[in-house]
Scaffold this motif. Structure first.
Motif, PDB file in Angstrom:
ATOM      1  N   ALA A  50     -16.482  27.758 -37.136  1.00 17.00           N
ATOM      2  CA  ALA A  50     -17.476  26.978 -37.701  1.00 17.00           C
ATOM      3  C   ALA A  50     -18.555  26.157 -36.590  1.00 17.00           C
ATOM      4  N   LEU A  51     -19.687  26.467 -36.861  1.00 13.37           N
ATOM      5  CA  LEU A  51     -20.467  25.880 -35.669  1.00 13.37           C
ATOM      6  C   LEU A  51     -21.639  25.002 -36.370  1.00 13.37           C
ATOM      7  N   LEU A 108     -13.297  29.517 -46.600  1.00 15.48           N
ATOM      8  CA  LEU A 108     -12.081  28.577 -46.048  1.00 15.48           C
ATOM      9  C   LEU A 108     -12.553  27.294 -45.814  1.00 15.48           C
ATOM     10  N   ASP A 109     -11.405  26.521 -46.085  1.00  9.36           N
ATOM     11  CA  ASP A 109     -11.640  25.051 -46.052  1.00  9.36           C
ATOM     12  C   ASP A 109     -11.787  24.507 -44.640  1.00  9.36           C
ATOM     13  N   ILE A 110     -12.686  23.730 -44.413  1.00  8.99           N
ATOM     14  CA  ILE A 110     -12.956  23.245 -42.955  1.00  8.99           C
ATOM     15  C   ILE A 110     -12.804  21.520 -43.022  1.00  8.99           C
ATOM     16  N   LYS A 115     -26.400  16.658 -33.632  1.00  4.70           N
ATOM     17  CA  LYS A 115     -27.633  15.728 -33.867  1.00  4.70           C
ATOM     18  C   LYS A 115     -27.725  15.620 -35.553  1.00  4.70           C
ATOM     19  N   HIS A 116     -27.043  16.534 -36.317  1.00  2.46           N
ATOM     20  CA  HIS A 116     -27.118  16.567 -37.817  1.00  2.46           C
ATOM     21  C   HIS A 116     -25.598  16.872 -38.175  1.00  2.46           C
ATOM     22  N   PRO A 117     -24.653  15.743 -37.918  1.00  7.33           N
ATOM     23  CA  PRO A 117     -23.400  16.151 -38.510  1.00  7.33           C
ATOM     24  C   PRO A 117     -23.009  16.311 -40.123  1.00  7.33           C
ATOM     25  N   ASP A 118     -24.069  16.041 -40.776  1.00  5.75           N
ATOM     26  CA  ASP A 118     -24.149  15.851 -42.557  1.00  5.75           C
ATOM     27  C   ASP A 118     -24.386  17.141 -42.773  1.00  5.75           C
ATOM     28  N   ARG A 119     -24.933  18.327 -41.916  1.00  5.03           N
ATOM     29  CA  ARG A 119     -25.195  19.687 -42.293  1.00  5.03           C
ATOM     30  C   ARG A 119     -24.099  20.365 -42.334  1.00  5.03           C
ATOM     31  N   THR A 120     -24.029  21.169 -43.234  1.00  5.94           N
ATOM     32  CA  THR A 120     -22.725  22.181 -43.462  1.00  5.94           C
ATOM     33  C   THR A 120     -22.793  23.079 -42.329  1.00  5.94           C
ATOM     34  N   PRO A 121     -21.747  23.169 -41.493  1.00  6.88           N
ATOM     35  CA  PRO A 121     -21.610  23.834 -40.305  1.00  6.88           C
ATOM     36  C   PRO A 121     -21.689  25.574 -40.825  1.00  6.88           C
ATOM     37  N   LEU A 122     -22.172  26.206 -39.759  1.00  9.23           N
ATOM     38  CA  LEU A 122     -22.559  27.834 -40.022  1.00  9.23           C
ATOM     39  C   LEU A 122     -21.126  28.398 -39.734  1.00  9.23           C
TER      40      LEU A 122
END
Length: 76
Positions: free
Chosen positions: A44-45, A10-12, A49-56
């Motif tokens: 998507a979660l 899915l595109d987020i 603190k780490h917005p650059d990480r891909t959400p789960l």
């Protein structure tokens, strides 16, 4: 229920994330997570603190099992 492959397909890019804070305090400030509805049964979660990480990605049933209520984020 949607499977993991479909969740991550899915595109987020245009997802609108809401933030909820609380629980354990992180050394850099309050612990917060972000949550966005990305489909009928898909969420998507992320970590504020780490917005650059891909959400789960999770289904609604998986969020329920983890005790995460989208209403706490102002989401339905």
């Amino acid at each position: 229920m949607i499977d993991g492959k479909k969740l991550y397909a899915l595109d987020i890019s245009s997802a609108r994330f809401a933030k909820a804070c609380g629980g354990n305090t992180h050394p850099d400030g309050e612990s917060c997570v972000t949550l966005a509805r990305i489909g009928d049964d898909a969420w998507a979660l992320g970590d504020s603190k780490h917005p650059d990480r891909t959400p789960l990605r999770f289904t609604t049933a998986e969020l329920d099992a983890a005790g995460i209520n989208p209403a706490a984020f102002g989401l339905t």
